[in-house]
Every structure is written in structure tokens, then in C-alpha cells.
Write an enzyme that holds these catalytic residues in place. Structure first.
Site, mmCIF file in Angstrom:
data_model
loop_
_atom_site.group_PDB
_atom_site.id
_atom_site.type_symbol
_atom_site.label_atom_id
_atom_site.label_comp_id
_atom_site.label_asym_id
_atom_site.label_seq_id
_atom_site.Cartn_x
_atom_site.Cartn_y
_atom_site.Cartn_z
ATOM 1 N N TYR A 103 0.869 -1.174 0.000
ATOM 2 C CA TYR A 103 0.000 0.000 0.000
ATOM 3 C C TYR A 103 0.904 1.221 0.000
ATOM 4 O O TYR A 103 1.838 1.301 0.808
ATOM 5 C CB TYR A 103 -0.909 -0.004 1.244
ATOM 6 C CG TYR A 103 -1.723 1.262 1.385
ATOM 7 C CD1 TYR A 103 -2.888 1.441 0.652
ATOM 8 C CD2 TYR A 103 -1.319 2.284 2.251
ATOM 9 C CE1 TYR A 103 -3.632 2.612 0.769
ATOM 10 C CE2 TYR A 103 -2.055 3.457 2.379
ATOM 11 C CZ TYR A 103 -3.211 3.616 1.640
ATOM 12 O OH TYR A 103 -3.943 4.765 1.756
ATOM 13 N N ASP B 206 9.770 2.706 0.171
ATOM 14 C CA ASP B 206 8.720 3.470 0.840
ATOM 15 C C ASP B 206 8.857 3.242 2.349
ATOM 16 O O ASP B 206 8.478 2.203 2.879
ATOM 17 C CB ASP B 206 7.353 3.014 0.320
ATOM 18 C CG ASP B 206 6.222 3.854 0.887
ATOM 19 O OD1 ASP B 206 6.488 4.626 1.829
ATOM 20 O OD2 ASP B 206 5.082 3.730 0.403
ATOM 21 N N LYS C 93 4.717 9.766 8.573
ATOM 22 C CA LYS C 93 4.350 9.213 9.883
ATOM 23 C C LYS C 93 5.291 9.597 11.034
ATOM 24 O O LYS C 93 5.192 10.689 11.550
ATOM 25 C CB LYS C 93 4.245 7.693 9.754
ATOM 26 C CG LYS C 93 3.374 7.279 8.550
ATOM 27 C CD LYS C 93 2.176 6.521 8.890
ATOM 28 C CE LYS C 93 1.379 6.200 7.650
ATOM 29 N NZ LYS C 93 0.066 5.753 7.851
HETATM 30 N N1 PLP Z 1 3.120 4.512 1.986
HETATM 31 C C1 PLP Z 1 2.943 3.650 3.000
HETATM 32 C C2 PLP Z 1 3.893 2.509 3.157
HETATM 33 C C3 PLP Z 1 1.900 3.827 3.907
HETATM 34 O O1 PLP Z 1 1.732 2.963 4.909
HETATM 35 C C4 PLP Z 1 1.031 4.928 3.732
HETATM 36 C C5 PLP Z 1 -0.096 5.138 4.642
HETATM 37 O O2 PLP Z 1 -0.442 4.339 5.470
HETATM 38 C C6 PLP Z 1 1.252 5.791 2.650
HETATM 39 C C7 PLP Z 1 2.308 5.565 1.814
HETATM 40 C C8 PLP Z 1 0.363 6.985 2.452
HETATM 41 O O3 PLP Z 1 0.590 7.917 3.465
HETATM 42 P P1 PLP Z 1 -0.510 9.007 3.809
HETATM 43 O O4 PLP Z 1 -1.671 8.281 4.418
HETATM 44 O O5 PLP Z 1 0.184 9.931 4.767
HETATM 45 O O6 PLP Z 1 -0.882 9.692 2.551
#
Ligand code: PLP
Length: 445
Positions: free
Chosen positions: A144, A245, A273
Site C-alpha cells: 500500500y 517506501d 508518519k
Molecule cells: N506509503 C505507505 C507505506 C503507507 O503505509 C502509507 C499510509 O499508510 C502511505 C504511503 C500513504 O501515506 P498518507 O496516508 O500519509 O498519505
């Protein structure tokens, strides 16, 4: 359900008139009778509108690394307010925070800030496409990466028959242009041969390989170091940018994120985060030659990037994570919690294992951990699904979906530990009873 959610339910009915599904993110909707509304959070605890108190292991899906309303970070944020917000100009502090990120994460030679994980990953993909002049990308199955069109795709493993070849790639949201389908490829985690085969066939179109080595939305299933090194080599061989990521793992599983933990370097990486303890800030970072594409025609920006409150909060959060033993405390608590949960599950003769890292681990009901998303779907997660609502009743807030790991923050203390294990013991016993009941046996046929 044992606890009262009268006020949350009433709020849901009221809010649904103005907010679709009564919430501001689809993931916060748990059904008309179960959607929770938060009143406030302090440390590792959260209170809902009905006054129910929870020890929180969701922590807003990970950002709250130190604890809710951490006084050190909130004081810095209050100082941030005095700066004045956003100016459509940069400030000195951006350089300070970027420099700390570079010191903590060697791959982060240069840094650009945004507000959310989605924005950071979106920027990384754009940079990779511009740099390689190739428009397609590879996502690891089960991954995700936010709520933008290029990543809202998944492989349909549930209806997949191995004999038919590769699983079907399907769109994860209505409204995503179907045209993007042909730009998105998938590969299972920990299968370098599959990745190589994909790159051999489509390497001339693929500009980016997007991976979250501890899959924070997929039970914390973890890449092996061998796989990461092999993927690293394949990316070089086929001129593909390796984007790691670290939106969940960054500044959480180690000061230098999953890259430090596993000993490898990405081309680009994304953070959000934990970097602001809940204040909205994110970053895309990486190799200078790729990042400098922003001076060569790649658009990156946004009115709210580096708001003085979020930036001040990130500055303080990163200082704490970098200079104090907070991350060691968090990992130790996570390991102890898992050992305690293991003892309880072993007493009941329940096969299980933990995946990921103490600070964000998945609980998996089988003897060995899954190595990719295909394995996870073949597992029995009914036990978790039965147990989770009981934990909520006993004041332990975990995600009802077993794919989300349990997050730990610095504020989880021994009182939390004791309370959690006592509740876990009761919830496990009750879930077993329910699943072994004549009614369950009848339902199972
Ligand atoms: N990338 C990863 C690995 C994530 O876990 C998340 C969100 O949970 C995102 C991207 C997207 O981040 P945001 O919710 O701050 O847009």
C-alpha cells in the site's frame, strides 16, 4: 459488545449527514455500530466519546511514535506557531531538518518535504519517471503506497488459480483511469526470479520499483536481505529506480529506517508518519542526481509544504529519535509484548509467529511466517478477526484488520504491558470458545 458506544453511534448518525460515511477517511469507517470517534489521546492511551479508555496499538496507523500529545513535541509546535505558518518562501529550519535526515539516512543525499505519505510517494515516482524516461512501475504485491491513481491497484489473489498464470491486476478504487493499468506491474515479495523475469520482459518501460521491505499494510511481512540486495542489483542492471517506501518504517525500525536495519541503500526513499509524531509532514529523499531533476523540469511543491508548526514538530521529533534511546525502548517493549503474547498462545497450543519488527509487528497464526502476500491470503486469519473485537471491549485498541501491524510508541509502559497481556489472555480464551462452539462448527459445515 460489552462496552457502550452510544455516543459514537449517535455521532456517526449525525456526521453521516455531512461527511460521507460519517468520517474523513474511508479506513476510519468500521460500520454503523462500530465506528469509533476519538475524544482525546495522551501518551499510549486514547479515549472515545463514550469515555472508554484504550491502550492504543494503532497509533493513527503509525505516526504517533513518542505518544499522543508528547509535551516535548507539542512545545516545539507551539514555538512553530509563532513563526507564522506558511509564506510561500522557505525558512532556515528546512535545511536543518533535511541535514538531520541525511545524517540519519545515508541514502538521503537530498531531501524535499511534503505533507503526507501519498504526496511523497507520488513525487518519488515522478522523479523516477523523469530520470529514467520510462513511465511504468513495479509494485510489490500486497503493498500500500497511498491514495493516488498510480498505486491504487492490486493483484486479485483471492480469485486466483495458479494454473491460469499470473494473478489478475485490478483497480482498487472506482474513478482511477483504466489507462493507468498498463503502467502498473506487480511482483511477489522475496522472489527475485519473478522480478528479473518482469524486468527482462518490460525493463524498457519500467522506470521504478516500489517496495516497502517491512510491509506495514500486509501483516509486516518482511523482505529478506538477500532479496533486497538482489532487487538492488536488478534495478541497476535494468536502469530502474529503487524507491523504498519508508512512510511507516522510517525513523521507527531504526534511526536510518529499514535501510539501516537491513543494510542496503535505495535510490529514492519516502518518509512521513513517525517523522513528525503526528504533525503532517513527509519527505522524498535520495540520490542527488535524481533529486536534482526538480531543477530540470520536474514539478514538486505545494502551498503547505513545511508549515512552520509541522516543521518544528518534525525537528523536535527527529532530534528525540536520533539522540535519545526512544527507539530502543520502543523495540524492547514490542519484543516483550510479543514474548508475553506468545506465552499465552503457547499455553493454548495455538501455532503462531510474529512478523516484522518489535516496533510494528504482525501476528500470524501458523508455525512459520508468510514470505509474501500470496502466503498471507492462504493463512487462517479467522482467529484474529474473532479476537480483535474482544480486545477492543477489554480496552486494547488494535486494528480489526489483521493486515495492520501493532504499532508501539515510547509511551507504552509496564502498566500498558500488564493490562494488554491480561486482556489478551481473556480475548484468546473467548475467541477459542466461540470458534469451537457448536454454532461455529455448524457454520463451518
Ligand atoms: N506509503 C505507505 C507505506 C503507507 O503505509 C502509507 C499510509 O499508510 C502511505 C504511503 C500513504 O501515506 P498518507 O496516508 O500519509 O498519505
Amino acid at each position: 459488545m460489552r462496552r457502550s458506544l452510544e455516543r459514537s453511534n449517535a455521532q456517526y448518525r449525525k456526521a453521516s449527514a455531512r461527511l460521507p460515511m460519517g468520517v474523513s477517511s474511508n479506513f476510519r469507517y468500521w460500520g454503523a455500530k462500530k465506528t469509533l470517534y476519538a475524544d482525546h489521546g495522551r501518551g499510549a492511551r486514547l479515549w472515545d466519546l463514550d469515555g472508554n479508555e484504550y491502550i492504543d496499538y494503532r497509533l493513527g496507523y503509525g505516526p504517533c511514535i513518542l505518544g499522543y500529545a508528547d509535551p516535548r513535541v507539542d512545545e516545539a509546535a507551539r514555538q512553530g506557531i509563532t513563526v507564522g505558518g506558511v509564506f510561500a518562501l522557505s525558512t532556515e529550519l528546512e535545511y536543518e531538518v533535511a541535514s538531520r535526515i541525511s545524517r540519519m539516512v545515508p541514502a538521503a543525499e537530498m531531501v524535499r518535504f511534503s505533507n503526507s505519505g501519498t504526496e511523497a510517494v507520488m513525487a518519488a515516482l515522478r522523479l523516477a519517471r523523469a530520470y529514467t524516461r520510462k513511465d511504468s512501475h513495479v509494485i510489490v504485491e500486497g503493498g500500500y503506497h497511498g491514495v493516488f491513481d498510480s498505486v491504487l491497484w492490486y493483484t486479485n489473489i483471492e480469485d486466483w488459480d495458479e494454473a491460469d498464470g499470473e494473478p489478475q491486476v485490478e483497480v482498487d478504487s472506482k474513478g482511477v483511469p483504466k489507462l493507468l493499468r498498463k503502467l502498473t506491474h506487480f511482483t511477489p515479495l522475496n522472489d527475485a526470479n519473478h522480478l528479473e523475469d518482469l524486468l527482462r520482459r518490460h525493463g524498457n518501460e519500467i522506470g521504478a520499483f516500489l517496495i516497502e521491505p517491512i510491509m506495514g499494510n500486509c501483516c509486516s511481512i518482511t523482505a529478506t536481505r538477500e532479496y533486497l540486495l538482489a532487487a538492488r542489483e536488478l534495478c541497476e542492471k535494468y536502469n530502474v529506480i529503487m524507491i523504498v517506501d519508508e512512510v511507516k518504517t522510517g525513523f521507527r525500525v531504526a534511526r536510518g529506517g529499514v535501510q539501516e536495519l537491513m543494510g542496503f541503500k535505495s535510490d529514492l526513499c519516502t518518509f512521513a508518519k513517525a517523522m513528525g509524531n503526528g504533525y503532517p509532514i513527509s519527505a522524498v529523499a535520495g540520490r542527488k542526481d535524481i533529486m536534482m531533476q526538480v531543477a530540470n523540469g520536474v514539478t514538486h511543491g505545494g502551498t503547505y509544504t513545511c508549515h512552520s508548526v509541522a516543521l518544528a514538530a518534525a525537528n523536535k521529533t527527529l532530534e528525540i529519535l536520533d539522540e535519545t534511546p526512544a527507539l530502543e525502548t520502543i523495540a524492547k517493549y514490542g519484543d516483550e509484548l510479543n514474548a508475553g503474547r506468545s506465552r499465552i498462545l503457547n499455553d493454548h497450543g495455538i501455532d503462531h509467529c510474529f512478523t516484522g519488527h518489535g516496533s510494528m509487528s504482525g501476528l500470524f497464526f501458523s508455525e512459520s511466517a508468510p514470505t509474501n502476500y500470496r502466503d498471507w491470503l492462504n493463512s487462517d486469519y479467522t482467529f484474529y478477526d474473532t479476537m480483535a473485537p474482544r480486545l477492543h471491549d477489554y480496552g486494547i485498541l488494535c486494528e480489526p484488520d489483521s493486515r495492520e501491524p501493532w504499532f508501539i510508541c515510547e509511551a507504552h509502559d509496564q502498566a500498558c504491558m500488564q493490562q494488554t497481556l491480561t486482556a489478551f489472555e481473556k480475548a484468546v480464551g473467548e475467541a477459542l470458545e466461540e470458534l469451537n462452539s457448536p454454532k461455529a462448527a455448524q457454520a463451518a459445515g
